[in-house]
Design an enzyme around this catalytic site. Structure first.
Site, PDB file in Angstrom:
ATOM      1  N   SER A 185      43.021 -40.798 -36.811  1.00  0.00           N
ATOM      2  CA  SER A 185      41.838 -41.509 -37.506  1.00  0.00           C
ATOM      3  C   SER A 185      40.521 -40.831 -36.657  1.00  0.00           C
ATOM      4  O   SER A 185      41.098 -39.957 -35.263  1.00  0.00           O
ATOM      5  CB  SER A 185      41.375 -42.729 -36.533  1.00  0.00           C
ATOM      6  OG  SER A 185      40.299 -43.239 -36.224  1.00  0.00           O
ATOM      7  N   HIS A 236      42.819 -36.090 -43.640  1.00  0.00           N
ATOM      8  CA  HIS A 236      41.863 -35.941 -44.936  1.00  0.00           C
ATOM      9  C   HIS A 236      42.776 -34.573 -45.180  1.00  0.00           C
ATOM     10  O   HIS A 236      42.294 -34.408 -47.024  1.00  0.00           O
ATOM     11  CB  HIS A 236      40.131 -35.512 -44.148  1.00  0.00           C
ATOM     12  CG  HIS A 236      40.132 -36.221 -43.214  1.00  0.00           C
ATOM     13  ND1 HIS A 236      39.781 -36.131 -41.704  1.00  0.00           N
ATOM     14  CD2 HIS A 236      38.581 -37.651 -44.108  1.00  0.00           C
ATOM     15  CE1 HIS A 236      39.117 -37.576 -41.926  1.00  0.00           C
ATOM     16  NE2 HIS A 236      38.209 -38.125 -42.529  1.00  0.00           N
ATOM     17  N   GLY A 253      33.104 -35.901 -42.967  1.00  0.00           N
ATOM     18  CA  GLY A 253      33.471 -34.449 -41.665  1.00  0.00           C
ATOM     19  C   GLY A 253      34.478 -35.224 -39.832  1.00  0.00           C
ATOM     20  O   GLY A 253      35.180 -36.687 -40.959  1.00  0.00           O
TER      21      GLY A 253
END
Ligand code: PAF
Length: 291
Positions: free
Chosen positions: A198, A50, A44
């Site tokens: 990140s 992502h 998440g």
């Protein structure tokens, strides 16, 4: 009990499973309709890194399953699991907007049933570097990934190259356990100034954020010098010093063989330059190819 895919009014194009029977039903219907499945495992707090994984998986043509599970087994005793950023509504919206077919949101009891007694033990690429800095970390990562692979049974799973050592550990585990899937590494996504994306970057103070891109700059400069034939140790030592002078606490800055993570002294074809350095309480990881 909530009906199957109860979030469908908010996310009409994406299925959401929170139990194993729901996951199995959703995977079976996607597999029956489209053939194979792709998996993007995440914890998440999704960012563009992502999104790049999900987009690559979707672009492969397979329906894409993304898991969101903050895995306690990969956090050390001195690492603050409760501080890990969580944003389920934002994550689900991000997954749906990237074309994800199914979000898998298991809880700890599903992933670690009472009485569980099995974890994955690793050597090879899991030794050294993050393996030394975070004892037990890769055991946690490999164990949860093996469980996710067993639950979803994907044909391909996507991981970012930013966590280079993690990517190699997972590739090795899949090869060693003869698991029937392919692991795909996706290039690191960066801010315009080179800082690797990140979930932890949000914890950088404004002053540390302005210094942080130096890690990638020094990695690239050093990779160029090594590719040009420089002897590793003096160049690596100069790089460590440059980062220390700028305020980084350097955990390691090393030239390694990419797949095995073994340290090397000259830039061979598979060479990778890997580094982890701390700014305040934030550990920044980055790596570059040496070509
Ligand atoms: O890279 C991560 O976010 C995690 O280590 C992973 C692969 C999702 C396993 O928990």
């Amino acid at each position: 009990m909530l009906p199957w895919n109860a979030d469908c009014t908010k996310f009409p194009r994406m299925l959401i499973a929170r139990t194993l029977p729901d996951l199995r039903a959703a995977c079976a219907s996607l597999r029956a309709a489209h053939g194979g499945l792709a998996l993007v495992p995440t914890m998440g707090a999704l960012h563009d890194g992502h999104r790049a994984l999900v987009k690559a998986a979707v672009a492969s043509g397979a329906p894409t399953v993304a898991s969101i599970f903050v895995n306690p087994l990969q956090f050390g005793a001195n690492e603050d699991l409760s501080r890990y950023p969580r944003d389920e509504p934002g994550d689900l919206a991000a997954l749906e907007s990237c074309g994800c077919a199914l979000a898998w949101l298991p809880d700890v009891e599903i992933m670690y049933p009472p009485g569980e007694a099995t974890t994955i033990s690793l050597t090879g690429p899991a030794e050294r570097w993050e393996g030394d800095a975070r004892p037990g970390h890769f055991r946690g990562v490999a164990t949860v990934c093996a469980k996710l692979f067993g639950q979803v049974r994907p044909d391909r799973a996507y991981f970012g190259e930013k966590d280079w050592q993690q990517l190699q550990v997972i590739k090795r585990m899949v090869a060693d356990l003869l698991l029937p899937l392919e692991i795909v590494g996706i290039e690191t996504v960066r801010e315009a100034d080179g800082l690797a994306l990140s979930s932890r970057n949000r914890f950088l103070s404004p002053a540390d954020r302005s210094v942080a891109p130096l890690l990638n700059r020094v990695l690239r400069e050093t990779a160029r010098a090594l590719a040009g034939g420089a002897t590793a140790e003096p160049v690596l030592q100069a790089a460590r010093q440059k980062l220390a002078d700028a305020g980084f606490g350097v955990d390691y800055f090393a030239l390694v063989d990419g797949p095995s993570l073994a340290p090397i002294e000259i830039a061979i074809a598979t060479a990778r330059l890997i580094a982890t350095a701390r700014l305040g309480s934030v550990r920044l990881l980055d790596n570059v190819a040496v070509i």
